[in-house]
Design a protein around this motif. Structure first.
Motif, PDB file in Angstrom:
ATOM      1  N   LEU A  24       0.670  -1.240  -0.043  1.00  0.00           N
ATOM      2  CA  LEU A  24       0.100   0.011   0.103  1.00  0.00           C
ATOM      3  C   LEU A  24       0.780   1.199  -0.243  1.00  0.00           C
ATOM      4  O   LEU A  24       0.449   2.062  -0.579  1.00  0.00           O
ATOM      5  N   GLY A  25       2.018   1.245   0.639  1.00  0.00           N
ATOM      6  CA  GLY A  25       3.010   2.301   0.811  1.00  0.00           C
ATOM      7  C   GLY A  25       2.434   3.633   1.256  1.00  0.00           C
ATOM      8  O   GLY A  25       1.687   3.572   2.238  1.00  0.00           O
ATOM      9  N   SER A  26       2.186   4.652   0.609  1.00  0.00           N
ATOM     10  CA  SER A  26       1.975   5.948   1.170  1.00  0.00           C
ATOM     11  C   SER A  26       0.247   5.897   1.348  1.00  0.00           C
ATOM     12  O   SER A  26      -0.326   6.918   1.943  1.00  0.00           O
ATOM     13  N   ARG A  27      -0.225   4.970   0.282  1.00  0.00           N
ATOM     14  CA  ARG A  27      -1.783   5.148   0.622  1.00  0.00           C
ATOM     15  C   ARG A  27      -2.085   4.892   1.855  1.00  0.00           C
ATOM     16  O   ARG A  27      -3.458   4.746   2.052  1.00  0.00           O
ATOM     17  N   ALA A  28      -1.341   3.946   2.690  1.00  0.00           N
ATOM     18  CA  ALA A  28      -1.815   3.294   4.068  1.00  0.00           C
ATOM     19  C   ALA A  28      -1.679   4.651   4.831  1.00  0.00           C
ATOM     20  O   ALA A  28      -0.607   4.930   5.379  1.00  0.00           O
ATOM     21  N   VAL A  29      -2.950   5.301   5.339  1.00  0.00           N
ATOM     22  CA  VAL A  29      -3.082   6.473   6.314  1.00  0.00           C
ATOM     23  C   VAL A  29      -3.510   5.993   7.443  1.00  0.00           C
ATOM     24  O   VAL A  29      -4.480   5.455   7.778  1.00  0.00           O
ATOM     25  N   PHE A  30      -2.800   6.243   8.494  1.00  0.00           N
ATOM     26  CA  PHE A  30      -3.040   6.052  10.007  1.00  0.00           C
ATOM     27  C   PHE A  30      -3.817   7.287  10.586  1.00  0.00           C
ATOM     28  O   PHE A  30      -3.156   8.276  10.180  1.00  0.00           O
ATOM     29  N   PRO A  31      -4.676   7.085  11.495  1.00  0.00           N
ATOM     30  CA  PRO A  31      -5.363   8.126  12.063  1.00  0.00           C
ATOM     31  C   PRO A  31      -3.974   8.744  13.097  1.00  0.00           C
ATOM     32  O   PRO A  31      -3.173   8.034  13.477  1.00  0.00           O
ATOM     33  N   PRO A  32      -4.061  10.134  13.308  1.00  0.00           N
ATOM     34  CA  PRO A  32      -3.091  10.841  14.084  1.00  0.00           C
ATOM     35  C   PRO A  32      -2.787  10.164  15.421  1.00  0.00           C
ATOM     36  O   PRO A  32      -1.815   9.913  15.825  1.00  0.00           O
ATOM     37  N   LEU A  33      -3.969   9.741  16.134  1.00  0.00           N
ATOM     38  CA  LEU A  33      -3.892   8.929  17.545  1.00  0.00           C
ATOM     39  C   LEU A  33      -3.046   7.823  17.358  1.00  0.00           C
ATOM     40  O   LEU A  33      -2.183   7.375  18.127  1.00  0.00           O
ATOM     41  N   LEU A  34      -3.330   7.064  16.327  1.00  0.00           N
ATOM     42  CA  LEU A  34      -2.424   5.755  16.274  1.00  0.00           C
ATOM     43  C   LEU A  34      -1.173   6.181  15.655  1.00  0.00           C
ATOM     44  O   LEU A  34      -0.107   5.597  16.220  1.00  0.00           O
ATOM     45  N   GLN A  35      -0.846   6.894  15.008  1.00  0.00           N
ATOM     46  CA  GLN A  35       0.547   7.397  14.487  1.00  0.00           C
ATOM     47  C   GLN A  35       1.176   7.842  15.725  1.00  0.00           C
ATOM     48  O   GLN A  35       2.616   7.425  15.983  1.00  0.00           O
TER      49      GLN A  35
END
Length: 107
Positions: A24-35
């Motif tokens: 997925l590369g950069s298409r995998a976006v995590f929520p800010p809290l998870l990051q």
């Protein structure tokens, strides 16, 4: 047989998760809290590995005395780190104290 299936299952889950993020590369976006939470994982894992080795080096009960070279070296490492904020100096000082304590007859 059950252990083999369990290990293979854990390996498959691990490979799947890593492969999915890689594909997925950069298409995998995590929520800010998870990051933000994932930022604490390395520190937490390292602490979980190091603290038992420092406090109970022989696998038994805790050894909170000056006869424990790991404990003495870790205390020195914390103090040197607070004083200098230099990683290499901290490592060298802690290793010097550990080996001096271990082999110098202080135990």
């Amino acid at each position: 047989m059950n252990y083999t299936v369990m290990i293979l299952g854990m390996a498959a889950v691990t490979v799947f998760i890593k492969a999915a993020i890689f594909v997925l590369g950069s298409r995998a976006v995590f929520p800010p809290l998870l990051q933000q939470a994932l930022g604490f994982v390395p520190v937490t894992v390292l602490t979980a590995i190091v603290v038992p080795m420092v406090l109970a080096p022989h696998g038994g009960g805790m050894e909170l005395s000056l006869h424990n070279p790991q404990l003495v070296a870790s205390i020195v490492a914390v103090l040197v780190c607070l004083a200098t904020r230099r990683q290499l100096v901290t490592i060298v000082a802690a290793l010097a104290i550990f080996f001096a304590w271990q082999f110098g007859g202080f135990t």
